[in-house]
Write a protein that holds these residues in place. Structure first.
Motif, PDB file in Angstrom:
ATOM      1  N   TYR A 155      -2.274  12.484  31.719  1.00  0.00           N
ATOM      2  CA  TYR A 155      -2.170  13.567  32.697  1.00  0.00           C
ATOM      3  C   TYR A 155      -3.520  14.315  32.807  1.00  0.00           C
ATOM      4  O   TYR A 155      -4.176  14.578  31.794  1.00  0.00           O
ATOM      5  CB  TYR A 155      -1.025  14.514  32.295  1.00  0.00           C
ATOM      6  N   ARG A 160      -8.274  17.400  30.845  1.00  0.00           N
ATOM      7  CA  ARG A 160      -9.138  18.588  30.944  1.00  0.00           C
ATOM      8  C   ARG A 160      -9.221  19.290  29.589  1.00  0.00           C
ATOM      9  O   ARG A 160     -10.292  19.681  29.129  1.00  0.00           O
ATOM     10  CB  ARG A 160      -8.560  19.527  32.014  1.00  0.00           C
ATOM     11  N   ASN A 210       1.061   9.114  32.952  1.00  0.00           N
ATOM     12  CA  ASN A 210       0.896   9.763  34.249  1.00  0.00           C
ATOM     13  C   ASN A 210      -0.570   9.582  34.646  1.00  0.00           C
ATOM     14  O   ASN A 210      -1.440  10.076  33.924  1.00  0.00           O
ATOM     15  CB  ASN A 210       1.228  11.257  34.094  1.00  0.00           C
ATOM     16  N   SER A 387       3.525  17.864  40.339  1.00  0.00           N
ATOM     17  CA  SER A 387       4.727  17.900  39.507  1.00  0.00           C
ATOM     18  C   SER A 387       5.679  16.757  39.873  1.00  0.00           C
ATOM     19  O   SER A 387       5.436  16.010  40.831  1.00  0.00           O
ATOM     20  CB  SER A 387       5.448  19.239  39.571  1.00  0.00           C
ATOM     21  N   ARG A 422       1.537   8.707  44.198  1.00  0.00           N
ATOM     22  CA  ARG A 422       2.610   8.821  43.192  1.00  0.00           C
ATOM     23  C   ARG A 422       3.857   9.393  43.843  1.00  0.00           C
ATOM     24  O   ARG A 422       3.769  10.345  44.621  1.00  0.00           O
ATOM     25  CB  ARG A 422       2.149   9.713  42.033  1.00  0.00           C
TER      26      ARG A 422
HETATM   27  N1  LIG Z   1      -3.481  22.510  39.766  1.00  0.00           N
HETATM   28  C1  LIG Z   1      -2.785  22.066  38.585  1.00  0.00           C
HETATM   29  C2  LIG Z   1      -2.256  20.714  38.818  1.00  0.00           C
HETATM   30  C3  LIG Z   1      -0.951  20.533  38.137  1.00  0.00           C
HETATM   31  S1  LIG Z   1      -0.434  18.861  38.076  1.00  0.00           S
HETATM   32  C4  LIG Z   1       1.244  18.977  37.563  1.00  0.00           C
HETATM   33  C5  LIG Z   1       1.885  17.730  37.074  1.00  0.00           C
HETATM   34  N2  LIG Z   1       1.646  17.478  35.708  1.00  0.00           N
HETATM   35  C6  LIG Z   1       1.587  16.496  37.837  1.00  0.00           C
HETATM   36  O1  LIG Z   1       1.174  15.494  37.244  1.00  0.00           O
HETATM   37  O2  LIG Z   1       1.790  16.486  39.052  1.00  0.00           O
HETATM   38  C7  LIG Z   1      -3.754  22.068  37.423  1.00  0.00           C
HETATM   39  O3  LIG Z   1      -4.947  22.302  37.624  1.00  0.00           O
HETATM   40  O4  LIG Z   1      -3.337  21.903  36.288  1.00  0.00           O
END
Ligand SMILES: N[C@@H](CCSC[C@H](N)C(=O)O)C(=O)O
Ligand SMILES: Cc1ncc(COP(=O)(O)O)c(C=O)c1O
Length: 453
Positions: A155, A160, A210, A387, A422
């Motif tokens: 993810y 990050r 993910n 999400s 996705r």
């Molecule tokens: N702008 C958010 C993005 C969240 S992504 C949420 C989820 N895990 C997915 O995979 O869609 C950020 O910067 O974290």
């Protein structure tokens, strides 16, 4: 740092809640002793002790609907009360009572945590303000100079954290390997164990991942990590404990973003850590209390409500996803489909051996960013949103949305292509969903052909 829960005695599935409470010093969800007992409490007590014996034999579906644990509620309410309070009147200045402050513990949170521990066969569970807050707490198990091992397909928010916070703010070494290859994991653990190197203390697994739904061998990785004294945390957000229970496969920690399937209606952010072993439970609880990243009482209540229908929702969503994956696989505009339930998935057999469903998350490539964008934007029932796990079907382009924070060169290196789409299948009628995709693909095909002329 504690090295997992392998030394805990007793089989996980038969451990009682009382054992769990004593392991992680969670307080039983009862009113303070000074409260007068009512006749209803006695009735509830009797029922609770009858349920105690049923717990081990009843299915997860039933345990979720009937809730394993109950507050000692004088009114015996069917829906649990929300303890929307920050503080609790103490029995005395030197006696804390069962709860003193909601950061440290709250009865509604305890219910959720005990319910999660029960269905995951964990010794304790801890509810956090978000999935990332839960992951950040797991990262606290690693000390400066030690290493974290993670996969390549993960993810974007986790990437990050691992790319920016862990090395720069916490002094941790982070190494990425192809988690689908147990030999790569073993080699990294052995390298970490060599004199002068940073020992691997945490192995962070996503399976399926993910966004590309890669599948890793949770049992094999857990076994090899244990040989090296590393804690294994599985991010189980895509399967949730309905379809896959990482602790039963040997993991020490099962993490689930409650934002997804647990709440299930896109109305909660939360994260759960289900944990094995007293030392790990104590360490996680220490950080939850000390750092104050717990889930609020109202969010806990919504998550508890979500849990009751989680199995039903997930089964329907997975059924829809299987049909959507078959549609995509047969479509000429689609170059590649990633879905753990497809026979063409490279690790479909492994997935079937450790999970009970392909789940409801699919990703696919068209080979053209423009075609993908048109498909995403032309759907009418699929909401364009990050999400997943909601009752509503969702569609996204990970490189521009959930994984936008992953630097472009890392995405390129790992083959995470910009045209990836996705889908999170919801609970709508499958005919409507396929019809919507058909019209979106047809529109995209026409638009791309017109643009090419
Ligand atoms: N702008 C958010 C993005 C969240 S992504 C949420 C989820 N895990 C997915 O995979 O869609 C950020 O910067 O974290
Ligand atoms: C696999 C995975 N893990 C963790 C998270 C983090 O969860 P949350 O958004 O609840 O912080 C997400 C999504 O955000 C996710 O997709």
């Amino acid at each position: 740092m504690a090295s997992g829960g392998a030394n805990v005695t007793g089989t996980r599935s038969t451990r009682s809640l009382a054992h769990r409470f004593s392991l992680c010093r969670r307080r039983a969800p009862t009113f303070p002793a000074k409260k007068k007992k009512s006749m209803f409490t006695t009735r509830g007590d009797l029922r609770a002790s009858a349920q105690e014996g049923d717990k081990v034999s009843r299915s997860i579906q039933t345990r979720l609907v009937h809730m394993t644990d109950k507050l000692d509620d004088p009114f015996d309410s069917v829906a649990p009360p929300i303890y929307q309070t920050a503080t609790f009147n103490q029995p005395g200045a030197t006696d804390f009572g069962p709860y003193d402050y909601s950061r440290s513990g709250n009865p509604t949170r305890t219910l959720l945590e005990n319910q999660m521990a029960d269905i995951e066969n964990a010794d304790g569970a801890f509810a956090f303000a978000s999935g990332m807050a839960a992951i950040a707490t797991v990262m606290r198990l690693v000390k400066p100079g030690e290493s974290v091992l993670a996969g390549n397909d993960i993810y974007g928010g986790t990437q990050r954290f691992l790319g920016k916070i862990a090395p720069n703010k916490q002094g941790l070494h982070v190494r990425h390997v192809d988690m689908t290859k147990v030999d790569e994991v073993r080699a990294a653990l052995e390298e970490g164990a060599a004199e002068g190197n940073a020992p691997v203390k945490l192995v962070l697994i996503e399976s399926p991942t993910n966004p590309r739904l890669e599948v890793c061998d949770i049992a094999a990785i857990s076994a090899v990590a244990k040989e090296h004294g590393a804690v294994v945390c599985v991010d189980n957000s895509i399967m949730a404990p309905i379809f896959q229970r990482p602790i039963d496969l040997g993991a020490d920690i099962s993490m689930t973003s409650a934002t997804k399937f647990i709440a299930g209606h896109s109305d909660v952010t939360g994260g759960i850590l289900s944990v094995v072993g007293k030392d790990l439970c104590d360490e996680i609880y220490f950080h939850q209390n000390a750092e104050g990243n717990m889930m609020s009482p109202f969010e806990c209540w919504l998550a508890l409500r979500g849990l009751k229908t989680m199995a039903l929702r997930m089964e329907k969503q997975a059924e829809n996803a299987a049909r959507i994956a078959a549609f995509l696989e047969a479509h000429p505009m689609v170059k590649r489909v990633n879905y753990a339930g497809l026979a063409s998935h490279p690790n479909s057999a492994l997935h079937a051996s450790q999970a009970s469903s392909g789940g409801s998350i699919i990703s696919f490539e068209t080979g053209s960013v423009e075609a993908s964008r048109r498909i995403v934007e032309d759907t009418k029932l699929f909401k364009i949103t990050v999400s997943f796990g909601s009752v509503t079907s969702l569609i996204s382009m990970p490189c521009y949305m959930s994984h936008a924070s992953v630097p472009a060169e890392i995405r390129r290196e790992r083959g995470l292509v910009d045209d990836l789409v996705r889908i999170s299948a919801g609970i709508e009628s499958i005919e409507d969903l396929i019809g919507d995709l058909e019209q979106a693909f047809a529109g995209a095909e026409k638009a791309v052909a017109a643009g090419a002329q």
